[in-house]
Design an enzyme around this catalytic site. Structure first.
Site, PDB file in Angstrom:
ATOM      1  N   SER A 186       0.855  -1.196   0.000  1.00  0.00           N
ATOM      2  CA  SER A 186       0.000   0.000   0.000  1.00  0.00           C
ATOM      3  C   SER A 186       0.884   1.236   0.000  1.00  0.00           C
ATOM      4  O   SER A 186       1.743   1.394   0.879  1.00  0.00           O
ATOM      5  CB  SER A 186      -0.883   0.016   1.247  1.00  0.00           C
ATOM      6  OG  SER A 186      -1.415   1.315   1.410  1.00  0.00           O
ATOM      7  N   HIS A 197      -1.354  -1.272  -4.193  1.00  0.00           N
ATOM      8  CA  HIS A 197      -2.617  -0.969  -3.498  1.00  0.00           C
ATOM      9  C   HIS A 197      -2.675   0.537  -3.215  1.00  0.00           C
ATOM     10  O   HIS A 197      -1.767   1.103  -2.609  1.00  0.00           O
ATOM     11  CB  HIS A 197      -2.647  -1.782  -2.197  1.00  0.00           C
ATOM     12  CG  HIS A 197      -3.921  -1.711  -1.425  1.00  0.00           C
ATOM     13  ND1 HIS A 197      -5.023  -2.507  -1.696  1.00  0.00           N
ATOM     14  CD2 HIS A 197      -4.278  -0.962  -0.351  1.00  0.00           C
ATOM     15  CE1 HIS A 197      -5.988  -2.245  -0.837  1.00  0.00           C
ATOM     16  NE2 HIS A 197      -5.566  -1.300  -0.006  1.00  0.00           N
ATOM     17  N   ASP A 222      -4.868   3.447  -1.414  1.00  0.00           N
ATOM     18  CA  ASP A 222      -5.912   3.676  -0.408  1.00  0.00           C
ATOM     19  C   ASP A 222      -6.490   5.080  -0.539  1.00  0.00           C
ATOM     20  O   ASP A 222      -5.844   6.060  -0.170  1.00  0.00           O
ATOM     21  CB  ASP A 222      -5.316   3.511   0.992  1.00  0.00           C
ATOM     22  CG  ASP A 222      -5.114   2.046   1.347  1.00  0.00           C
ATOM     23  OD1 ASP A 222      -6.088   1.284   1.248  1.00  0.00           O
ATOM     24  OD2 ASP A 222      -3.976   1.667   1.709  1.00  0.00           O
ATOM     25  N   MET A 255      -9.097   7.828   0.631  1.00  0.00           N
ATOM     26  CA  MET A 255      -9.924   8.152   1.814  1.00  0.00           C
ATOM     27  C   MET A 255     -10.465   9.571   1.692  1.00  0.00           C
ATOM     28  O   MET A 255      -9.736  10.476   1.293  1.00  0.00           O
ATOM     29  CB  MET A 255      -9.055   8.075   3.075  1.00  0.00           C
ATOM     30  CG  MET A 255      -8.361   6.744   3.254  1.00  0.00           C
ATOM     31  SD  MET A 255      -7.377   6.767   4.760  1.00  0.00           S
ATOM     32  CE  MET A 255      -6.612   5.151   4.657  1.00  0.00           C
ATOM     33  N   HIS A 300      -8.541   0.946  -3.468  1.00  0.00           N
ATOM     34  CA  HIS A 300      -9.418   0.659  -2.329  1.00  0.00           C
ATOM     35  C   HIS A 300     -10.110   1.967  -1.944  1.00  0.00           C
ATOM     36  O   HIS A 300      -9.473   2.861  -1.387  1.00  0.00           O
ATOM     37  CB  HIS A 300      -8.555   0.097  -1.184  1.00  0.00           C
ATOM     38  CG  HIS A 300      -9.298  -0.140   0.092  1.00  0.00           C
ATOM     39  ND1 HIS A 300      -8.653  -0.405   1.285  1.00  0.00           N
ATOM     40  CD2 HIS A 300     -10.633  -0.166   0.375  1.00  0.00           C
ATOM     41  CE1 HIS A 300      -9.558  -0.570   2.243  1.00  0.00           C
ATOM     42  NE2 HIS A 300     -10.762  -0.417   1.715  1.00  0.00           N
ATOM     43  N   MET A 356     -12.288   4.190   0.194  1.00  0.00           N
ATOM     44  CA  MET A 356     -12.893   4.366   1.519  1.00  0.00           C
ATOM     45  C   MET A 356     -13.586   5.715   1.487  1.00  0.00           C
ATOM     46  O   MET A 356     -13.176   6.686   2.122  1.00  0.00           O
ATOM     47  CB  MET A 356     -11.801   4.313   2.597  1.00  0.00           C
ATOM     48  CG  MET A 356     -11.263   2.901   2.789  1.00  0.00           C
ATOM     49  SD  MET A 356      -9.686   2.858   3.641  1.00  0.00           S
ATOM     50  CE  MET A 356      -8.616   2.976   2.233  1.00  0.00           C
ATOM     51  N   MET A 362     -10.961  -6.563   5.818  1.00  0.00           N
ATOM     52  CA  MET A 362     -10.117  -5.626   6.567  1.00  0.00           C
ATOM     53  C   MET A 362      -9.699  -6.292   7.879  1.00  0.00           C
ATOM     54  O   MET A 362     -10.545  -6.754   8.637  1.00  0.00           O
ATOM     55  CB  MET A 362     -10.894  -4.340   6.885  1.00  0.00           C
ATOM     56  CG  MET A 362     -11.292  -3.497   5.693  1.00  0.00           C
ATOM     57  SD  MET A 362      -9.912  -2.911   4.708  1.00  0.00           S
ATOM     58  CE  MET A 362      -8.938  -2.005   5.921  1.00  0.00           C
TER      59      MET A 362
HETATM   60  C1  DX5 Z   1      -6.299   1.032   6.017  1.00  0.00           C
HETATM   61  C2  DX5 Z   1      -5.850   0.746   4.610  1.00  0.00           C
HETATM   62  C3  DX5 Z   1      -4.750  -0.269   4.510  1.00  0.00           C
HETATM   63  C4  DX5 Z   1      -3.523   0.074   5.276  1.00  0.00           C
HETATM   64  C5  DX5 Z   1      -2.402  -0.877   5.048  1.00  0.00           C
HETATM   65  O1  DX5 Z   1      -7.362   1.915   5.977  1.00  0.00           O
HETATM   66  O2  DX5 Z   1      -6.911   0.275   3.840  1.00  0.00           O
HETATM   67  O3  DX5 Z   1      -4.476  -0.553   3.145  1.00  0.00           O
HETATM   68  O4  DX5 Z   1      -3.079   1.343   4.992  1.00  0.00           O
HETATM   69  O5  DX5 Z   1      -1.339  -0.424   5.774  1.00  0.00           O
HETATM   70  P1  DX5 Z   1      -0.703  -1.238   6.990  1.00  0.00           P
HETATM   71  O6  DX5 Z   1      -0.083  -2.442   6.358  1.00  0.00           O
HETATM   72  O7  DX5 Z   1       0.267  -0.270   7.542  1.00  0.00           O
HETATM   73  O8  DX5 Z   1      -1.805  -1.611   7.941  1.00  0.00           O
HETATM   74 ZN    ZN Z   2      -6.446  -0.630   1.811  1.00  0.00          ZN
END
Ligand code: DX5
Ligand code: ZN
Length: 216
Positions: A7, A32, A34, A36, A65, A67, A138
């Site tokens: 990520s 990946h 993320d 948000m 991903h 969020m 998750m």
């Molecule tokens: C959390 C994210 C994850 C996270 C992964 O909201 O979806 O992808 O950042 O990072 P680590 O491996 O640091 O938990």
């Molecule tokens: Zn994620």
């Protein structure tokens, strides 16, 4: 063999291109991303421009991903930015049919997934399981990198693997949150196909060694 999806949430964004190229050279399978929005989760990360910049620096597939609230509104924009996988939290969808969104993703050649936070049980997705390409379990609450893996997630992965066996043999099980070289074998043995690792990879001295160990 389990696939490793680092990520970029833990990357240094002042040199994101370099970071992504290093992940590719270090043997990552998937990148990946993320996304948000500060509403569905308390944190804000990045959006389409950063995903587009990542895409320019790698030939690896991008796993986005989402969020965010109303993820369906942004699907086309993330496809244009270069996503190959798109996962959303179905509880963030307000007025659209989940199956409709999954079908749209499929028709555009995208691997579509639903993400479940730790407090949402698998019974919640049983009704969509046959049209799901991917299930994102998750193993921390969505919102921040660097959290501790929730051990109860292993049981959920095992249950998901049973559902996969029964209803959808092609389902990809992805696990996200707190994964490192210490716990990844348990995650793999429980039935995960893809492991996301942010702080585990970015905190390692040598990313190549780390990804190799993660893959096992
Ligand atoms: C959390 C994210 C994850 C996270 C992964 O909201 O979806 O992808 O950042 O990072 P680590 O491996 O640091 O938990
Ligand atoms: Zn994620």
């Amino acid at each position: 063999m389990i696939k490793i999806a680092p990520s970029i949430l833990s990357a240094d964004f002042s040199k994101i291109g370099e970071e992504v190229r290093l992940l590719e050279r270090s043997g990552a399978d998937i990148i990946h991303c993320d996304v948000m929005d500060g509403v569905f989760v308390p944190n804000i990360s990045f959006g389409m421009p950063v995903v587009g910049a990542v895409k320019k620096n790698t030939s690896l597939p991008l796993d986005v991903h989402l969020m965010i609230i109303n993820p369906d509104r942004y699907i086309d924009a993330f496809i244009d930015a270069g996503a190959s996988y798109i996962t959303f939290h179905d509880v963030a969808v307000q007025d659209k049919s989940i199956i409709g969104i999954l079908e749209k993703l499929k028709s555009k050649g995208i691997i579509g997934g639903i993400a479940l936070n730790p407090d949402i049980s698998l019974t919640h997705i049983e009704r969509y399981i046959e049209c799901l390409d991917m299930l994102l379990i998750m193993s921390v609450y969505a919102g921040f990198g660097g959290q501790k893996f929730i051990p109860e997630s292993l049981k959920k992965i095992e249950e998901a693997a049973k559902l996969k066996n029964k209803y959808n043999k092609n389902l990809i099980i992805e696990v996200d949150g707190g994964i490192n070289t210490e716990n990844i074998r348990a995650v793999e043995n429980s039935g995960a196909d893809i492991a996301v690792a942010g702080s585990g990879v970015f905190g390692a001295k040598d990313k190549k060694d780390c990804i190799k160990t993660l893959r096992g």
